[in-house]
Design a protein around this motif. Structure first.
Motif, PDB file in Angstrom:
ATOM      1  N   TRP A 265       0.844  -1.184   0.000  1.00 41.38           N
ATOM      2  CA  TRP A 265       0.000   0.000   0.000  1.00 41.38           C
ATOM      3  C   TRP A 265       0.883   1.239   0.000  1.00 41.38           C
ATOM      4  O   TRP A 265       1.857   1.313   0.754  1.00 41.38           O
ATOM      5  CB  TRP A 265      -0.899   0.020   1.229  1.00 41.38           C
ATOM      6  N   PHE A 266       0.519   2.171  -0.853  1.00 47.00           N
ATOM      7  CA  PHE A 266       1.130   3.488  -0.882  1.00 47.00           C
ATOM      8  C   PHE A 266       0.023   4.508  -0.647  1.00 47.00           C
ATOM      9  O   PHE A 266      -1.163   4.209  -0.811  1.00 47.00           O
ATOM     10  CB  PHE A 266       1.798   3.758  -2.237  1.00 47.00           C
ATOM     11  N   ARG A 267       0.408   5.718  -0.318  1.00 46.67           N
ATOM     12  CA  ARG A 267      -0.577   6.787  -0.199  1.00 46.67           C
ATOM     13  C   ARG A 267       0.003   8.089  -0.716  1.00 46.67           C
ATOM     14  O   ARG A 267       1.220   8.271  -0.709  1.00 46.67           O
ATOM     15  CB  ARG A 267      -1.047   6.934   1.246  1.00 46.67           C
TER      16      ARG A 267
ATOM     17  N   MET B  40      -6.303  -0.073   9.636  1.00 45.70           N
ATOM     18  CA  MET B  40      -5.738   1.202  10.093  1.00 45.70           C
ATOM     19  C   MET B  40      -6.418   1.605  11.398  1.00 45.70           C
ATOM     20  O   MET B  40      -7.639   1.805  11.419  1.00 45.70           O
ATOM     21  CB  MET B  40      -5.942   2.283   9.029  1.00 45.70           C
ATOM     22  N   ASN B  41      -5.647   1.695  12.439  1.00 41.99           N
ATOM     23  CA  ASN B  41      -6.160   2.080  13.751  1.00 41.99           C
ATOM     24  C   ASN B  41      -5.540   3.390  14.209  1.00 41.99           C
ATOM     25  O   ASN B  41      -4.513   3.815  13.681  1.00 41.99           O
ATOM     26  CB  ASN B  41      -5.848   0.981  14.781  1.00 41.99           C
ATOM     27  N   THR B  42      -6.161   3.994  15.185  1.00 42.94           N
ATOM     28  CA  THR B  42      -5.679   5.262  15.755  1.00 42.94           C
ATOM     29  C   THR B  42      -5.342   6.249  14.635  1.00 42.94           C
ATOM     30  O   THR B  42      -4.241   6.816  14.565  1.00 42.94           O
ATOM     31  CB  THR B  42      -4.448   5.029  16.647  1.00 42.94           C
ATOM     32  N   LEU B  43      -6.298   6.444  13.762  1.00 35.52           N
ATOM     33  CA  LEU B  43      -6.051   7.300  12.595  1.00 35.52           C
ATOM     34  C   LEU B  43      -5.869   8.749  13.007  1.00 35.52           C
ATOM     35  O   LEU B  43      -6.475   9.234  13.978  1.00 35.52           O
ATOM     36  CB  LEU B  43      -7.202   7.162  11.608  1.00 35.52           C
ATOM     37  N   LYS B  44      -5.027   9.424  12.236  1.00 35.32           N
ATOM     38  CA  LYS B  44      -4.698  10.825  12.479  1.00 35.32           C
ATOM     39  C   LYS B  44      -5.052  11.641  11.247  1.00 35.32           C
ATOM     40  O   LYS B  44      -5.077  11.108  10.126  1.00 35.32           O
ATOM     41  CB  LYS B  44      -3.200  10.970  12.755  1.00 35.32           C
ATOM     42  N   PRO B  45      -5.305  12.937  11.411  1.00 33.31           N
ATOM     43  CA  PRO B  45      -5.595  13.760  10.228  1.00 33.31           C
ATOM     44  C   PRO B  45      -4.501  13.672   9.170  1.00 33.31           C
ATOM     45  O   PRO B  45      -4.799  13.737   7.967  1.00 33.31           O
ATOM     46  CB  PRO B  45      -5.697  15.165  10.817  1.00 33.31           C
ATOM     47  N   GLU B  46      -3.265  13.488   9.577  1.00 31.27           N
ATOM     48  CA  GLU B  46      -2.168  13.387   8.610  1.00 31.27           C
ATOM     49  C   GLU B  46      -2.177  12.068   7.835  1.00 31.27           C
ATOM     50  O   GLU B  46      -1.378  11.893   6.912  1.00 31.27           O
ATOM     51  CB  GLU B  46      -0.812  13.584   9.289  1.00 31.27           C
ATOM     52  N   ASP B  47      -3.058  11.150   8.180  1.00 27.08           N
ATOM     53  CA  ASP B  47      -3.233   9.926   7.389  1.00 27.08           C
ATOM     54  C   ASP B  47      -4.145  10.163   6.192  1.00 27.08           C
ATOM     55  O   ASP B  47      -4.311   9.264   5.349  1.00 27.08           O
ATOM     56  CB  ASP B  47      -3.820   8.805   8.248  1.00 27.08           C
ATOM     57  N   THR B  48      -4.739  11.335   6.111  1.00 29.23           N
ATOM     58  CA  THR B  48      -5.608  11.658   4.987  1.00 29.23           C
ATOM     59  C   THR B  48      -4.831  11.607   3.682  1.00 29.23           C
ATOM     60  O   THR B  48      -3.798  12.278   3.538  1.00 29.23           O
ATOM     61  CB  THR B  48      -6.234  13.044   5.182  1.00 29.23           C
ATOM     62  N   ALA B  49      -5.315  10.807   2.741  1.00 23.68           N
ATOM     63  CA  ALA B  49      -4.613  10.625   1.472  1.00 23.68           C
ATOM     64  C   ALA B  49      -5.435   9.708   0.575  1.00 23.68           C
ATOM     65  O   ALA B  49      -6.403   9.070   1.032  1.00 23.68           O
ATOM     66  CB  ALA B  49      -3.236  10.008   1.693  1.00 23.68           C
ATOM     67  N   VAL B  50      -5.029   9.631  -0.671  1.00 23.44           N
ATOM     68  CA  VAL B  50      -5.512   8.564  -1.542  1.00 23.44           C
ATOM     69  C   VAL B  50      -4.581   7.371  -1.339  1.00 23.44           C
ATOM     70  O   VAL B  50      -3.361   7.513  -1.462  1.00 23.44           O
ATOM     71  CB  VAL B  50      -5.526   8.993  -3.013  1.00 23.44           C
ATOM     72  N   TYR B  51      -5.172   6.237  -1.042  1.00 25.05           N
ATOM     73  CA  TYR B  51      -4.403   5.026  -0.779  1.00 25.05           C
ATOM     74  C   TYR B  51      -4.457   4.117  -2.009  1.00 25.05           C
ATOM     75  O   TYR B  51      -5.539   3.835  -2.539  1.00 25.05           O
ATOM     76  CB  TYR B  51      -4.954   4.294   0.441  1.00 25.05           C
TER      77      TYR B  51
ATOM     78  N   VAL C 142      -9.070   8.215   1.707  1.00 23.00           N
ATOM     79  CA  VAL C 142      -9.296   8.142   3.145  1.00 23.00           C
ATOM     80  C   VAL C 142      -9.166   9.553   3.705  1.00 23.00           C
ATOM     81  O   VAL C 142      -8.146  10.221   3.497  1.00 23.00           O
ATOM     82  CB  VAL C 142      -8.265   7.217   3.830  1.00 23.00           C
ATOM     83  N   THR C 143     -10.213  10.003   4.381  1.00 28.80           N
ATOM     84  CA  THR C 143     -10.205  11.329   4.985  1.00 28.80           C
ATOM     85  C   THR C 143     -10.392  11.174   6.483  1.00 28.80           C
ATOM     86  O   THR C 143     -11.375  10.573   6.928  1.00 28.80           O
ATOM     87  CB  THR C 143     -11.316  12.206   4.414  1.00 28.80           C
ATOM     88  N   VAL C 144      -9.446  11.728   7.248  1.00 27.47           N
ATOM     89  CA  VAL C 144      -9.518  11.658   8.705  1.00 27.47           C
ATOM     90  C   VAL C 144      -9.765  13.072   9.220  1.00 27.47           C
ATOM     91  O   VAL C 144      -8.933  13.966   9.026  1.00 27.47           O
ATOM     92  CB  VAL C 144      -8.222  11.088   9.305  1.00 27.47           C
ATOM     93  N   SER C 145     -10.899  13.260   9.856  1.00 26.41           N
ATOM     94  CA  SER C 145     -11.254  14.584  10.360  1.00 26.41           C
ATOM     95  C   SER C 145     -10.764  14.764  11.796  1.00 26.41           C
ATOM     96  O   SER C 145     -10.724  13.815  12.582  1.00 26.41           O
ATOM     97  CB  SER C 145     -12.761  14.769  10.301  1.00 26.41           C
ATOM     98  N   SER C 146     -10.409  15.993  12.120  1.00 17.34           N
ATOM     99  CA  SER C 146      -9.886  16.283  13.468  1.00 17.34           C
ATOM    100  C   SER C 146     -11.009  16.619  14.431  1.00 17.34           C
ATOM    101  O   SER C 146     -12.150  16.826  14.051  1.00 17.34           O
ATOM    102  CB  SER C 146      -8.884  17.434  13.391  1.00 17.34           C
TER     103      SER C 146
END
Length: 124
Positions: A36-38, A83-94, A120-124
């Protein structure tokens, strides 16, 4: 050449979990090295995780170690990224990627086949 189709993206709150899946259309799937890349907006594509075609050993990028887990279901020709404990900085196209060698590479140029990507969009 194998076709790869990702699924499972969407919107999640920070601290939440999500599972991505990548299904291969054909081939000796169990022998492929899958990764997997993002790619986040304005940034280069980044290696996230990979699973070896020789022994299913995993490898993770530093930014996701301890939070993400890659696994393979050979019977279903599918690789999962939990993917656990997701962070806003994980937001990306995977993106899911595959190659027929046995070595997991951080370099995207090693990979011959790619999926279309899932956001994948992770909201704060």
């Amino acid at each position: 050449q194998v076709q790869l189709v990702e699924s499972g993206g969407g919107l999640v709150q920070a601290g939440g979990s999500m599972r991505l899946s990548c299904t291969a259309s054909k081939g000796t799937f169990s022998l492929y090295t899958m990764s997997w890349f993002r790619q986040a907006p304005g940034k280069e594509r980044e290696f996230v995780a990979g699973i070896s075609g020789s022994d299913d050993s995993p490898l993770y990028g530093d930014s996701v170690k301890g939070r993400f887990t890659i696994s393979r279901d050979s019977a279903k020709h599918t690789v999962h990224l939990q993917m656990n404990t997701l962070k806003p900085e994980d937001t990306a196209v995977y993106y899911c990627a595959a190659h027929t060698g046995q070595t997991i590479s951080y370099n995207e140029n090693f990979y011959s086949d790619w999926g279309q990507g899932t956001l994948v969009t992770v909201s704060s």
